[in-house]
Motif scaffolding. Structure first.
Motif, PDB file in Angstrom:
ATOM      1  N   MET A 158       7.031  10.213  -9.344  1.00  0.00           N
ATOM      2  CA  MET A 158       6.181   8.984  -9.719  1.00  0.00           C
ATOM      3  C   MET A 158       5.646   8.208  -8.288  1.00  0.00           C
ATOM      4  O   MET A 158       5.921   7.374  -7.957  1.00  0.00           O
ATOM      5  N   ASN A 159       4.993   9.087  -7.624  1.00  0.00           N
ATOM      6  CA  ASN A 159       4.462   8.792  -6.169  1.00  0.00           C
ATOM      7  C   ASN A 159       3.062   8.019  -6.739  1.00  0.00           C
ATOM      8  O   ASN A 159       2.697   7.216  -5.603  1.00  0.00           O
ATOM      9  N   THR A 160       2.297   8.214  -7.564  1.00  0.00           N
ATOM     10  CA  THR A 160       0.918   7.724  -7.756  1.00  0.00           C
ATOM     11  C   THR A 160       0.703   6.984  -9.024  1.00  0.00           C
ATOM     12  O   THR A 160       1.450   7.443  -9.971  1.00  0.00           O
ATOM     13  N   THR A 161      -0.412   6.119  -9.075  1.00  0.00           N
ATOM     14  CA  THR A 161      -0.505   5.610 -10.294  1.00  0.00           C
ATOM     15  C   THR A 161      -0.810   6.623 -11.365  1.00  0.00           C
ATOM     16  O   THR A 161      -0.518   6.433 -12.557  1.00  0.00           O
ATOM     17  N   ASP A 162      -1.660   7.710 -11.047  1.00  0.00           N
ATOM     18  CA  ASP A 162      -1.771   8.775 -12.182  1.00  0.00           C
ATOM     19  C   ASP A 162      -0.694   9.320 -12.556  1.00  0.00           C
ATOM     20  O   ASP A 162      -0.331   9.582 -13.964  1.00  0.00           O
ATOM     21  N   GLU A 163       0.470   9.611 -11.681  1.00  0.00           N
ATOM     22  CA  GLU A 163       1.866  10.101 -12.034  1.00  0.00           C
ATOM     23  C   GLU A 163       2.320   9.300 -12.969  1.00  0.00           C
ATOM     24  O   GLU A 163       3.223   9.723 -13.903  1.00  0.00           O
ATOM     25  N   VAL A 164       2.447   8.137 -12.606  1.00  0.00           N
ATOM     26  CA  VAL A 164       3.144   7.212 -13.389  1.00  0.00           C
ATOM     27  C   VAL A 164       2.510   7.046 -15.101  1.00  0.00           C
ATOM     28  O   VAL A 164       3.124   6.766 -15.915  1.00  0.00           O
ATOM     29  N   VAL A 182       0.704  -3.590  -5.053  1.00  0.00           N
ATOM     30  CA  VAL A 182      -0.262  -3.722  -4.028  1.00  0.00           C
ATOM     31  C   VAL A 182      -0.086  -2.483  -2.917  1.00  0.00           C
ATOM     32  O   VAL A 182      -0.773  -1.866  -2.454  1.00  0.00           O
ATOM     33  N   LYS A 183       1.047  -2.806  -2.421  1.00  0.00           N
ATOM     34  CA  LYS A 183       1.394  -2.048  -1.143  1.00  0.00           C
ATOM     35  C   LYS A 183       1.574  -0.457  -1.587  1.00  0.00           C
ATOM     36  O   LYS A 183       0.956   0.353  -0.891  1.00  0.00           O
ATOM     37  N   SER A 184       1.923  -0.159  -2.760  1.00  0.00           N
ATOM     38  CA  SER A 184       2.090   1.143  -3.134  1.00  0.00           C
ATOM     39  C   SER A 184       0.586   1.766  -3.534  1.00  0.00           C
ATOM     40  O   SER A 184       0.269   2.877  -3.019  1.00  0.00           O
ATOM     41  N   MET A 185      -0.149   0.843  -4.201  1.00  0.00           N
ATOM     42  CA  MET A 185      -1.494   1.385  -4.420  1.00  0.00           C
ATOM     43  C   MET A 185      -2.569   1.621  -3.018  1.00  0.00           C
ATOM     44  O   MET A 185      -3.140   2.474  -2.882  1.00  0.00           O
ATOM     45  N   SER A 186      -1.981   0.927  -2.211  1.00  0.00           N
ATOM     46  CA  SER A 186      -2.604   0.968  -0.872  1.00  0.00           C
ATOM     47  C   SER A 186      -2.342   2.330  -0.154  1.00  0.00           C
ATOM     48  O   SER A 186      -3.224   2.866   0.962  1.00  0.00           O
ATOM     49  N   GLU A 188      -2.392   5.073  -1.604  1.00  0.00           N
ATOM     50  CA  GLU A 188      -3.047   6.151  -2.362  1.00  0.00           C
ATOM     51  C   GLU A 188      -4.540   6.283  -1.577  1.00  0.00           C
ATOM     52  O   GLU A 188      -5.119   5.461  -1.086  1.00  0.00           O
ATOM     53  N   ASP A 189      -5.121   7.605  -1.883  1.00  0.00           N
ATOM     54  CA  ASP A 189      -6.418   7.615  -1.292  1.00  0.00           C
ATOM     55  C   ASP A 189      -7.388   7.156  -2.399  1.00  0.00           C
ATOM     56  O   ASP A 189      -8.570   6.730  -1.876  1.00  0.00           O
ATOM     57  N   SER A 190      -7.167   6.863  -3.603  1.00  0.00           N
ATOM     58  CA  SER A 190      -8.215   6.243  -4.309  1.00  0.00           C
ATOM     59  C   SER A 190      -8.275   4.915  -4.328  1.00  0.00           C
ATOM     60  O   SER A 190      -7.130   4.225  -3.855  1.00  0.00           O
ATOM     61  N   PRO A 191      -9.373   4.086  -4.277  1.00  0.00           N
ATOM     62  CA  PRO A 191      -9.618   2.746  -3.983  1.00  0.00           C
ATOM     63  C   PRO A 191      -8.734   1.952  -5.228  1.00  0.00           C
ATOM     64  O   PRO A 191      -8.748   2.514  -6.197  1.00  0.00           O
ATOM     65  N   ILE A 192      -8.207   0.817  -4.709  1.00  0.00           N
ATOM     66  CA  ILE A 192      -7.458   0.046  -5.810  1.00  0.00           C
ATOM     67  C   ILE A 192      -7.932  -0.352  -6.966  1.00  0.00           C
ATOM     68  O   ILE A 192      -7.568  -0.335  -7.927  1.00  0.00           O
ATOM     69  N   PRO A 193      -9.262  -0.901  -6.699  1.00  0.00           N
ATOM     70  CA  PRO A 193     -10.047  -1.216  -8.089  1.00  0.00           C
ATOM     71  C   PRO A 193     -10.233   0.052  -8.979  1.00  0.00           C
ATOM     72  O   PRO A 193     -10.282  -0.303 -10.400  1.00  0.00           O
ATOM     73  N   ALA A 204       1.010  -3.847 -17.443  1.00  0.00           N
ATOM     74  CA  ALA A 204       1.637  -5.310 -17.972  1.00  0.00           C
ATOM     75  C   ALA A 204       2.149  -5.955 -16.792  1.00  0.00           C
ATOM     76  O   ALA A 204       2.936  -7.086 -17.143  1.00  0.00           O
ATOM     77  N   TYR A 205       1.937  -5.710 -15.529  1.00  0.00           N
ATOM     78  CA  TYR A 205       2.612  -6.537 -14.539  1.00  0.00           C
ATOM     79  C   TYR A 205       1.660  -6.129 -13.162  1.00  0.00           C
ATOM     80  O   TYR A 205       1.419  -5.066 -13.185  1.00  0.00           O
ATOM     81  N   VAL A 206       1.789  -7.178 -12.214  1.00  0.00           N
ATOM     82  CA  VAL A 206       1.336  -6.702 -10.897  1.00  0.00           C
ATOM     83  C   VAL A 206       2.180  -7.570  -9.937  1.00  0.00           C
ATOM     84  O   VAL A 206       2.709  -8.758  -9.983  1.00  0.00           O
ATOM     85  N   GLN A 207       2.452  -6.843  -8.918  1.00  0.00           N
ATOM     86  CA  GLN A 207       3.380  -7.217  -7.679  1.00  0.00           C
ATOM     87  C   GLN A 207       2.417  -7.334  -6.521  1.00  0.00           C
ATOM     88  O   GLN A 207       1.674  -6.242  -6.161  1.00  0.00           O
ATOM     89  N   ALA A 208       2.497  -8.337  -5.981  1.00  0.00           N
ATOM     90  CA  ALA A 208       1.432  -8.616  -4.579  1.00  0.00           C
ATOM     91  C   ALA A 208       2.120  -8.670  -3.361  1.00  0.00           C
ATOM     92  O   ALA A 208       2.904  -9.228  -3.169  1.00  0.00           O
ATOM     93  N   ASN A 209       1.461  -7.578  -2.664  1.00  0.00           N
ATOM     94  CA  ASN A 209       1.924  -7.759  -1.058  1.00  0.00           C
ATOM     95  C   ASN A 209       0.846  -7.171  -0.348  1.00  0.00           C
ATOM     96  O   ASN A 209      -0.149  -6.805  -0.740  1.00  0.00           O
TER      97      ASN A 209
END
Length: 269
Positions: A158-164, A182-186, A188-193, A204-209
Motif C-alpha cells: 500500500m505505497n500509493t493512494t491508488d494502491e490503497v 500529506v507527507k505520503s501524498m508528497s 508520489e508523482d501525481s499532484p496532491i489535488p 474519511a480522514y486527513v493527516q496534515a504534515n
C-alpha cells in the motif's frame, strides 16, 4: 493533533499542550498509554475521556495501532499470530469507541510489509482477509478503519493512494475507507489535488504534515491548494496534525502548525 510527540509528559500534560495550542481533538497513539490496551479498564477509559473533555478536547480516534508491539502482523502465517493481531485491532476499536473517537488509522509499516519468504500477492490476500474480519467488528461499533498509503522506503505494501483504493475496494466494507496523509501524498508523482480527487469516494480522514516530515508550515508544502481540493470534493471531516521532525520544540510546533493551517483556511475562504 496526534499526541505521541508529547510522550515524554504525562497523558494529561500532553492533552493540555494540545488544547493550549488551539486544537479541538486528539488523535491518540495507543502506546502512549504505557501498557497494552487490554489492560486499560473501563473506568480508566472513562477518566481519560473526561480529562480530555475538561480541556475542551474530543478524540478523533487512534493511529500507530500496532507500533511497539511484538509478534503481530496482518499477513501472519501462524494462526496464533494472526488471531493475536486481529484481537488487538478489535480491542483498539473498542478503545476508540469508549473514548468517543470514530477513526482507526492503519499505518503500522512493520506489521504490514510482506513477511520474509512470502510472495507479495500472498501477503496482499492475507491482509485483505484480516481487514475483512476486522471490518465486521468496526461495523458493529460504528467506527471507520482508515487505510494509509506509506512510501516505499517504509513498507512494500500500500505505497500509493491508488494502491490503497484497490485494497479498500477489495475489502468492500462501509467500515473500511482511507486516510490521506500529506507527507505520503508528497512522495508520489501525481499532484496532491489529483490524488484527493481520485480518493474522494473513500476519504474519511486527513493527516496534515509537511513533505519533509515536519509540521505544516515548517517546510515548503502549501496547504491552500490542498484545502481547496478537499473543499472541491466536499470533504468536511477532520484534519489532524501529525509531525515526525521537530524543528524547535513540540509546543512551538503545535502552536505554529495550528496557526499556519488556520491562515490557509482563511486564505481559502
Amino acid at each position: 493533533m496526534c499526541n505521541e510527540l508529547f510522550d515524554d509528559r504525562s497523558l494529561v500534560d500532553g492533552f493540555r499542550a494540545i488544547a493550549s495550542a488551539g486544537y479541538e481533538a486528539v488523535e491518540l497513539a495507543p502506546f502512549t498509554l504505557g501498557r497494552p490496551v487490554e489492560d486499560v479498564r473501563a473506568a480508566e477509559r472513562a477518566k481519560i475521556r473526561r480529562t480530555a473533555a475538561s480541556l475542551g478536547l474530543d478524540f478523533t480516534g487512534l493511529h500507530w495501532l500496532l507500533a511497539k508491539t511484538e509478534g503481530m502482523h496482518i499477513a501472519a502465517i501462524d494462526p496464533e499470530a494472526r488471531q493475536r493481531t486481529l484481537d488487538r485491532l478489535k480491542a483498539l476499536t473498542d478503545l476508540c469507541t469508549d473514548l468517543g473517537g470514530h477513526v482507526l488509522v492503519f499505518g503500522s509499516p512493520q506489521q504490514r510489509s510482506t513477511p520474509a519468504g512470502m510472495t507479495a500477492p500472498d501477503g496482499r490476500a492475507r491482509s485483505i482477509d484480516l481487514f475483512r474480519s476486522w471490518a465486521v467488528h468496526a461495523e458493529q461499533t460504528g467506527t471507520t478503519i482508515c487505510l494509509e498509503a506509506l512510501p516505499a522506503d517504509e513498507t512494500d505494501f500500500m505505497n500509493t493512494t491508488d494502491e490503497v483504493i484497490e485494497i479498500v475496494r477489495a475489502v468492500d466494507s462501509s467500515a473500511v475507507q482511507l486516510v490521506l496523509d500529506v507527507k505520503s501524498m508528497s512522495a508520489e508523482d501525481s499532484p496532491i489535488p489529483d490524488q484527493i480527487a481520485r480518493a474522494a469516494p473513500w476519504l474519511a480522514y486527513v493527516q496534515a504534515n509537511d513533505a519533509d516530515r515536519g509540521g505544516p508550515g515548517f517546510g515548503k508544502t502549501d496547504f491552500v491548494p490542498i484545502f481547496r481540493a478537499l473543499a472541491d470534493v466536499g470533504y468536511d471531516g477532520d484534519v489532524s496534525v501529525e509531525a515526525f521532525e521537530v524543528a524547535t520544540d513540540v509546543d512551538d510546533l503545535a502552536r505554529r502548525s495550528f496557526e499556519y493551517l488556520s491562515r490557509c483556511a482563511i486564505d481559502l475562504a
